[in-house]
Enzyme design. Structure first.
Site, mmCIF file in Angstrom:
data_model
loop_
_atom_site.group_PDB
_atom_site.id
_atom_site.type_symbol
_atom_site.label_atom_id
_atom_site.label_comp_id
_atom_site.label_asym_id
_atom_site.label_seq_id
_atom_site.Cartn_x
_atom_site.Cartn_y
_atom_site.Cartn_z
ATOM 1 C CG ASP A 68 -0.355 -0.149 2.386
ATOM 2 O OD1 ASP A 68 0.716 -0.971 2.651
ATOM 3 O OD2 ASP A 68 -0.532 0.400 3.462
ATOM 4 C CG ASP A 99 7.199 4.373 2.367
ATOM 5 O OD1 ASP A 99 7.275 3.312 2.732
ATOM 6 O OD2 ASP A 99 6.788 5.146 2.981
ATOM 7 C CD GLU A 133 4.221 0.813 6.970
ATOM 8 O OE1 GLU A 133 4.823 1.240 8.032
ATOM 9 O OE2 GLU A 133 3.818 1.631 6.093
#
Length: 379
Positions: A68, A99, A133
């Site tokens: 995600d 990320d 997350e």
């Protein structure tokens, strides 16, 4: 184009805003199943997770991460569309590039090459991947860890692919994270007309000396791995909106990023709570206080730290620094079943920002780092 870069681009095209996975995990699974991985899809609520393992013996080395990504922000502020990965001036631009979809791609291709060269490697390789997350993180890694713990499956080594590098890729490894202890404090007073101070009790005035005390308190002085504990206010809300009314209560949101106790130095959740209550009680405040806790973790120097440090030196020509700074990560959950957890990945300079990016030249060394680490621990 390298296989790692191609896979990263494929992942980055998928709009996996938390908690959506948008097919990222199935793409990864499609690469793992031919290698002999046993796949367990674990969906909790609206969150997709999977746990994969190749091998049945120890040691077990697990790569952990998330598919995600955070919201893009204003699309017109991006130089290129955030879900159309674009290479420009040696940088790969897309939401999730740093990320952490580049790390996910490097996980897969490093495992593919390692297994091809070492089909009968020692121990086991695992992956623990979530799509929860960046959100509230209640149906992701923590639930998978609970399931593994319930059946007695422990992990020996875990590498979380978070973007940990500071100025150059390879210069920093996270070998732990500070604990997080948040408080929602409501101090009560008596509301009334501002022109009649003798008839009111201003909660903002009442709590001010206690705030001063907490600002000036030295909670601890840190230890070998962690900086001193920090107490910070993030929000203060009080008042009716009118300029002639003293509020009846004030709400204060605060947070400790704390140095966990190690060799007699540091703080604990209970110690911090008791000291805060002591300060508030000393000032005879009427209040309510609700707490929210996220545990710390630490991985001292040992097999995993030494293995990945050596791998980074080979791949990037840099000796990495150990650090426990920054926010929380899913490493805090995994540490419950794994004594050696570290985080290592790309530069963190653009994470969660507009025009998030990674250097194309840094991608293959990242894959090489993960592969060399496997060779040091499992070959």
């Amino acid at each position: 184009m390298s296989t790692t870069l191609a896979l990263a681009i494929d992942l980055l095209q998928r709009q996996s805003n938390t908690p959506l996975d948008a097919g990222c995990q199935e793409l990864m699974i499609s690469r793992l199943e031919p290698l002999g991985f046993k796949i367990e899809r674990m969906r909790f609520g609206d969150v997709d997770n999977f746990y994969a393992r190749r091998g049945t013996t120890g040691p077990l080395l697990v790569f952990a991460g998330h598919t995600d990504v955070v919201p893009t922000g204003p699309l017109d502020k991006w130089h290129t569309p955030p879900f159309e990965p674009t290479i420009k001036d040696g940088m790969l631009y897309a939401r999730g590039a740093a990320d952490m979809k580049t790390s996910l791609a490097a996980f897969i291709t490093s495992i593919e090459d390692f297994v091809a060269e070492n089909p009968n490697h020692q121990g086991s390789i695992g992956l623990l991947i979530t799509s929860d997350e960046e959100g509230i993180a209640i149906n992701g890694t923590v639930k998978v860890v609970e399931a593994l713990k319930a059946r007695g499956e422990l992990i020996d080594y875990c590498i979380v692919g978070e973007p940990t590098s500071n100025k150059k890729v390879g210069d920093m490894i996270k070998n732990g994270r500070r604990g997080s202890l948040s408080g929602n404090l409501v101090v009560k007073g008596i509301q009334g007309h501002i022109a009649y101070p003798h008839l009111v009790k201003n909660p903002i005035h009442l709590v001010a000396p206690a705030i001063k005390d907490m600002v000036e308190t030295i909670w601890d002085t840190g230890n070998e791995y962690f900086p001193p504990t920090s107490w910070q206010i993030s929000n203060i809300n009080g008042g009716t909106g009118a300029t002639n009314v003293v509020p009846g209560e004030v709400e204060i949101l605060f947070n400790f990023r704390f140095c966990p106790e190690l060799d007699g130095a540091g703080s604990t959740e209970q110690n911090l709570k008791s000291r805060v209550h002591a300060i508030l009680d000393k000032h005879a405040l009427e209040y309510t206080l609700e707490w929210e806790y996220s545990p710390p973790y630490i991985t001292p120097r040992g097999n995993l730290v030494e293995a990945i440090s050596g791998a980074i030196e080979q791949a990037y020509g840099i000796t990495p620094e150990l650090s426990t700074t920054g926010g929380t990560s899913d490493g805090r959950f995994i540490a419950d079943i794994c004594k050696q957890v570290i985080e290592f990945g790309p530069l963190n300079a653009t994470i969660h920002k507009l025009n998030e990016c990674v250097g194309v030249a840094d991608i293959e060394p990242l894959k090489q780092t993960y592969q060399l680490t496997m060779e040091k621990l499992l070959k």
